[in-house]
Design a protein around this motif. Structure first.
Motif, PDB file in Angstrom:
ATOM      1  N   LYS A   1       0.783  -1.067  -0.185  1.00  0.00           N
ATOM      2  CA  LYS A   1       0.059  -0.092  -0.047  1.00  0.00           C
ATOM      3  C   LYS A   1       0.822   1.233   0.067  1.00  0.00           C
ATOM      4  CE  LYS A   1      -3.952   2.012   2.649  1.00  0.00           C
ATOM      5  NZ  LYS A   1      -4.699   2.286   1.115  1.00  0.00           N
ATOM      6  N   GLY A   2       0.554   2.091  -0.801  1.00  0.00           N
ATOM      7  CA  GLY A   2       1.185   3.578  -0.779  1.00  0.00           C
ATOM      8  C   GLY A   2       2.622   3.303  -1.856  1.00  0.00           C
ATOM      9  N   GLN A   3       2.999   2.167  -2.052  1.00  0.00           N
ATOM     10  CA  GLN A   3       4.169   1.942  -2.652  1.00  0.00           C
ATOM     11  C   GLN A   3       4.102   1.153  -4.232  1.00  0.00           C
ATOM     12  OE1 GLN A   3       7.585   0.414  -0.160  1.00  0.00           O
ATOM     13  NE2 GLN A   3       6.097   0.577   1.419  1.00  0.00           N
ATOM     14  N   GLU A   4       3.660   0.140  -4.344  1.00  0.00           N
ATOM     15  CA  GLU A   4       3.638  -0.656  -5.520  1.00  0.00           C
ATOM     16  C   GLU A   4       2.731  -1.978  -5.456  1.00  0.00           C
ATOM     17  OE1 GLU A   4       7.630  -1.484  -6.124  1.00  0.00           O
ATOM     18  OE2 GLU A   4       7.722  -3.394  -5.204  1.00  0.00           O
ATOM     19  N   ILE A   5       2.410  -2.235  -6.656  1.00  0.00           N
ATOM     20  CA  ILE A   5       1.789  -3.676  -6.832  1.00  0.00           C
ATOM     21  C   ILE A   5       2.414  -4.230  -7.898  1.00  0.00           C
ATOM     22  CG2 ILE A   5       0.191  -2.680  -8.709  1.00  0.00           C
ATOM     23  CD1 ILE A   5      -2.240  -4.468  -7.408  1.00  0.00           C
ATOM     24  N   GLN A   6       2.448  -5.864  -7.611  1.00  0.00           N
ATOM     25  CA  GLN A   6       3.387  -6.796  -8.512  1.00  0.00           C
ATOM     26  C   GLN A   6       2.396  -7.759  -9.280  1.00  0.00           C
ATOM     27  OE1 GLN A   6       5.920  -9.453  -6.319  1.00  0.00           O
ATOM     28  NE2 GLN A   6       7.293  -9.712  -7.893  1.00  0.00           N
ATOM     29  N   PHE A   7       2.637  -7.867 -10.533  1.00  0.00           N
ATOM     30  CA  PHE A   7       2.093  -8.938 -11.202  1.00  0.00           C
ATOM     31  C   PHE A   7       3.032 -10.084 -11.830  1.00  0.00           C
ATOM     32  CE2 PHE A   7      -0.958  -5.569 -11.238  1.00  0.00           C
ATOM     33  CZ  PHE A   7      -2.335  -6.098 -11.081  1.00  0.00           C
ATOM     34  N   VAL A   8       2.767 -11.499 -11.917  1.00  0.00           N
ATOM     35  CA  VAL A   8       3.726 -12.268 -12.358  1.00  0.00           C
ATOM     36  C   VAL A   8       2.984 -12.864 -13.407  1.00  0.00           C
ATOM     37  CG1 VAL A   8       5.259 -12.377 -10.420  1.00  0.00           C
ATOM     38  CG2 VAL A   8       3.335 -14.106 -10.827  1.00  0.00           C
ATOM     39  N   LYS A   9       3.676 -13.571 -14.570  1.00  0.00           N
ATOM     40  CA  LYS A   9       2.959 -14.351 -15.633  1.00  0.00           C
ATOM     41  C   LYS A   9       2.370 -15.267 -15.271  1.00  0.00           C
ATOM     42  CE  LYS A   9       5.731 -14.917 -19.496  1.00  0.00           C
ATOM     43  NZ  LYS A   9       6.579 -15.742 -20.203  1.00  0.00           N
ATOM     44  N   ASN A  10       1.133 -15.343 -15.881  1.00  0.00           N
ATOM     45  CA  ASN A  10       0.175 -16.681 -15.755  1.00  0.00           C
ATOM     46  C   ASN A  10       0.691 -17.438 -16.944  1.00  0.00           C
ATOM     47  OD1 ASN A  10      -1.662 -18.623 -15.647  1.00  0.00           O
ATOM     48  ND2 ASN A  10      -3.620 -17.343 -16.131  1.00  0.00           N
ATOM     49  N   GLU A  11       1.419 -18.456 -16.746  1.00  0.00           N
ATOM     50  CA  GLU A  11       2.047 -19.627 -17.715  1.00  0.00           C
ATOM     51  C   GLU A  11       0.816 -20.318 -18.476  1.00  0.00           C
ATOM     52  OE1 GLU A  11       5.021 -19.645 -18.527  1.00  0.00           O
ATOM     53  OE2 GLU A  11       6.122 -18.789 -17.030  1.00  0.00           O
ATOM     54  N   ALA A  12      -0.268 -20.437 -17.869  1.00  0.00           N
ATOM     55  CA  ALA A  12      -1.118 -21.386 -18.486  1.00  0.00           C
ATOM     56  C   ALA A  12      -2.293 -20.562 -19.558  1.00  0.00           C
ATOM     57  CB  ALA A  12      -2.192 -21.719 -17.410  1.00  0.00           C
ATOM     58  N   TYR A  13      -2.008 -19.421 -19.532  1.00  0.00           N
ATOM     59  CA  TYR A  13      -2.885 -18.340 -20.315  1.00  0.00           C
ATOM     60  C   TYR A  13      -2.660 -18.544 -21.712  1.00  0.00           C
ATOM     61  CZ  TYR A  13      -5.369 -14.010 -21.676  1.00  0.00           C
ATOM     62  OH  TYR A  13      -6.319 -13.216 -22.074  1.00  0.00           O
ATOM     63  N   ASN A  14      -3.905 -18.798 -22.254  1.00  0.00           N
ATOM     64  CA  ASN A  14      -3.990 -19.014 -23.765  1.00  0.00           C
ATOM     65  C   ASN A  14      -5.411 -18.746 -24.334  1.00  0.00           C
ATOM     66  OD1 ASN A  14      -2.890 -19.817 -26.297  1.00  0.00           O
ATOM     67  ND2 ASN A  14      -3.694 -21.682 -26.042  1.00  0.00           N
ATOM     68  N   TRP A  15      -6.034 -17.720 -23.877  1.00  0.00           N
ATOM     69  CA  TRP A  15      -7.418 -17.356 -24.382  1.00  0.00           C
ATOM     70  C   TRP A  15      -7.616 -15.718 -24.442  1.00  0.00           C
ATOM     71  CZ3 TRP A  15      -6.485 -20.463 -20.043  1.00  0.00           C
ATOM     72  CH2 TRP A  15      -6.346 -19.785 -18.965  1.00  0.00           C
ATOM     73  N   ALA A  16      -6.592 -15.098 -25.156  1.00  0.00           N
ATOM     74  CA  ALA A  16      -6.777 -13.767 -25.124  1.00  0.00           C
ATOM     75  C   ALA A  16      -7.852 -13.398 -26.590  1.00  0.00           C
ATOM     76  CB  ALA A  16      -5.503 -12.975 -25.754  1.00  0.00           C
ATOM     77  N   PRO A  17      -8.539 -12.446 -26.438  1.00  0.00           N
ATOM     78  CA  PRO A  17      -9.569 -12.127 -27.522  1.00  0.00           C
ATOM     79  C   PRO A  17      -9.106 -11.578 -28.900  1.00  0.00           C
ATOM     80  CG  PRO A  17      -9.442  -9.914 -26.010  1.00  0.00           C
ATOM     81  CD  PRO A  17      -8.424 -11.146 -25.471  1.00  0.00           C
ATOM     82  N   ALA A  18      -9.703 -11.625 -29.794  1.00  0.00           N
ATOM     83  CA  ALA A  18      -9.166 -11.411 -30.902  1.00  0.00           C
ATOM     84  C   ALA A  18      -8.506 -10.022 -31.129  1.00  0.00           C
ATOM     85  CB  ALA A  18     -10.189 -11.504 -32.304  1.00  0.00           C
ATOM     86  N   THR A  19      -8.996  -8.826 -30.624  1.00  0.00           N
ATOM     87  CA  THR A  19      -8.281  -7.558 -30.236  1.00  0.00           C
ATOM     88  C   THR A  19      -6.859  -7.575 -29.815  1.00  0.00           C
ATOM     89  OG1 THR A  19      -9.472  -7.350 -28.265  1.00  0.00           O
ATOM     90  CG2 THR A  19     -10.491  -6.665 -30.140  1.00  0.00           C
TER      91      THR A  19
END
Length: 540
Positions: free
Chosen positions: A202-220
């Motif tokens: 809080k007040g500093q930063e937020i961290q995200f890491v890769k979802n290795e299983a991801y394979n369903w992005a939209p056509a856009t």
């Protein structure tokens, strides 16, 4: 029985081969996987739960982890995402979605019809969502899991904006609704996105890491599989000059929210790329309260609109880097913006002073402000501290100076915390509220101009003229786009030029500047908010 069926796979195929909305994905060479990216961002989320977060600027962060049933195309259409297709019944009151069968939440749970059912059942619970008596969710009479991968929504009546609402809501893992982090959001609230929310300081930063299983992005999206980056960190840097300095000194790789003064640092500079896009939705406006204080008088409201030269103010504050707004929705809205309102009001001090004289505000005090019966003509402008961004404090001060100089109006600007803001809205004791938001398909128009007792969940102006309900309910009850355009155009003229419920100022936009090695930055094709980091990569 004729059934209007919307099959989206064809749309997806077409989109996969075309440029998105004129804000195309740059030809940056072959993407490279791996690495970490650090953003400097202006706004810290009030909550990390995307269903409860109303801050448009934080969608950039949350879209990394949370996704929707459909994505919007540049022309306002829809294309598959977590749903593969949808159909609308003949009576336009039942919406049925076929869902993907290969999607998993990042906590391991399967995405299916029961997951969608759980989300919308919870949204109808006032203890979670805040209200079930207003807004699109109030139109839902039944949500049903038809089978494991089909879900249907039945409405109480035809409601044209419903598809936009149901298609764009972020879907959470069912387990989220049993978490102690549900209201605040956090790592326990799983989504289906290309990144996983790992840590929040809080007040500093937020961290995200890769979802290795991801394979369903939209056509856009620029590609289908997992994100290229291994990790993305967003640092909260509220001052524009600090963000710009962090980028030019190499402390961060990307920033958003660039002031008009700083834009020249990055434009046409080979060491950086610079990207901008206007948002959809309601412009940043001064909404004038018709039920409290001097703005109860239409003459005062019209005088304020006439006293301000918005073009001159924007040029002075933003150095030509922002777009003037005139109406009730974004000038880029292809469906509902009626440009006939442009130049129909404003920048007329002579008219402003005439109106105020006729309204009895003839005397002036020692500071040059108009008075009547010994009281100063003061309009208290409430601005929530959480939404002070994009030099809006400087903008309000410039408006304040013009209102005083041109018409003797005292715009008293008050910055308040979240609790005070909520209380003032609840009691209605304010002269004006300054804000904007980005919902599409005229949901934003309903929020702001439908009377409070008819479901207007925002309605800062507290307007309750019967014409508003008539036009808005009629527009919502037809799927005829031409008819809806005509009705919103009529409402726009009534609300702004006839009744002066609001003074539109500028259409919010997003500005992103990045080091030259950062590739793949893009904006959503329709709403034009910055996209997630899914398609971003580093060339070094």
């Amino acid at each position: 029985m004729l059934l209007r069926r919307h099959i989206l796979s064809l749309t997806a195929a077409l989109l996969a081969s075309c440029t998105v909305s004129g804000i195309s994905f740059a030809n940056d060479g072959k993407p490279v996987s791996g690495g970490k990216l650090t953003w400097g961002v202006e706004t810290e989320p009030a909550t990390l739960n995307p269903q409860l977060n109303g801050q448009d600027k934080t969608k950039l962060l949350l879209r990394n982890a949370y996704e929707s049933l459909l994505a919007r195309t540049a022309d306002g259409g829809y294309t598959p995402w977590l749903a593969t297709e949808y159909k609308i019944s003949d009576d336009s009151k039942t919406y049925t979605f076929k869902l993907r069968n290969d999607v998993t939440f990042t906590d391991g749970r399967k995405f299916d019809a029961n997951a969608v059912l759980t989300n919308f059942t919870k949204l109808k619970d006032a203890s979670y969502s805040g209200s079930v008596s207003a807004g699109p969710v109030s139109r839902i009479t039944e949500v049903k899991a038809v089978d494991d991968h089909t879900v249907s929504f039945t409405l109480s009546q035809v409601y044209a904006p419903f598809l936009d609402y149901v298609a764009s809501l972020e879907i959470l893992s069912p387990a989220a609704f049993d978490s102690a982090q549900l209201k605040s959001g956090g790592p326990e609230i799983a989504g289906t996105g290309p990144f996983i929310l790992k840590r929040y300081a809080k007040g500093q930063e937020i961290q995200f890491v890769k979802n290795e299983a991801y394979n369903w992005a939209p056509a856009t999206a620029a590609h289908k599989g997992p994100a290229y980056l291994d990790e993305v960190v967003y640092r909260f840097l509220s001052e524009s000059s600090v963000r710009s300095g962090a980028l030019t000194s190499g402390q961060v790789d990307v920033i958003e929210g660039i002031s008009g003064n700083d834009a020249a640092l990055f434009k046409n500079n080979p060491e950086f790329s610079y990207h901008t896009a206007l948002n959809t939705g309601t412009p940043y406006s001064l909404f004038l309260n018709v039920q409290w204080g001097p703005t109860q008088d239409i003459a005062v409201r019209k005088a304020l609109l006439a006293s301000i030269d918005v073009d001159a103010v924007l040029k002075a504050v933003y150095r030509g880097e922002r777009t003037r707004a005139w109406g009730i929705t974004s000038p880029i809205d292809p469906q509902f913006y009626d440009k006939s309102i442009e130049k129909a009001y404003g920048a007329d001090p002579k008219l402003a002073n005439q109106l105020l004289d006729e309204a009895g505000w003839k005397e002036k005090d020692k500071d040059g402000f108009r008075t009547k019966d010994g009281k100063r003509l003061t309009i208290e402008v409430i601005q929530a501290q959480a939404t002070v961004r994009d030099q809006r404090d400087v903008l309000l001060q410039a408006l304040q100076a013009q209102a005083r100089q041109n018409a003797g109006i005292d715009l008293a600007i008050v910055f308040v915390d979240a609790g005070t803001y909520t209380e003032r809205r609840k009691t209605g004791q304010f002269g004006s509220i300054a804000n904007s938001n980005t919902p599409t398909d005229a949901i934003d128009i309903e929020y702001h101009y439908l009377p409070l007792d008819k479901g207007g969940t925002i309605n800062y102006s507290r307007a309750s003229a019967p014409e508003l309900s008539k036009w808005l309910l009629e527009a919502a009850s037809t799927l005829d786009e031409k008819k809806r355009f005509e009705l919103y155009g009529t409402l726009q003229k009534f609300a702004i030029t006839d009744q002066a419920y609001a003074l539109p100022l500028y259409e919010p936009e997003d500005q992103v500047a990045a080091a030259s090695y950062v590739k793949g930055i893009s904006f959503r094709p329709f709403k034009q908010l910055p996209e997630s980091a899914h398609g971003i990569w580093r060339s070094e």
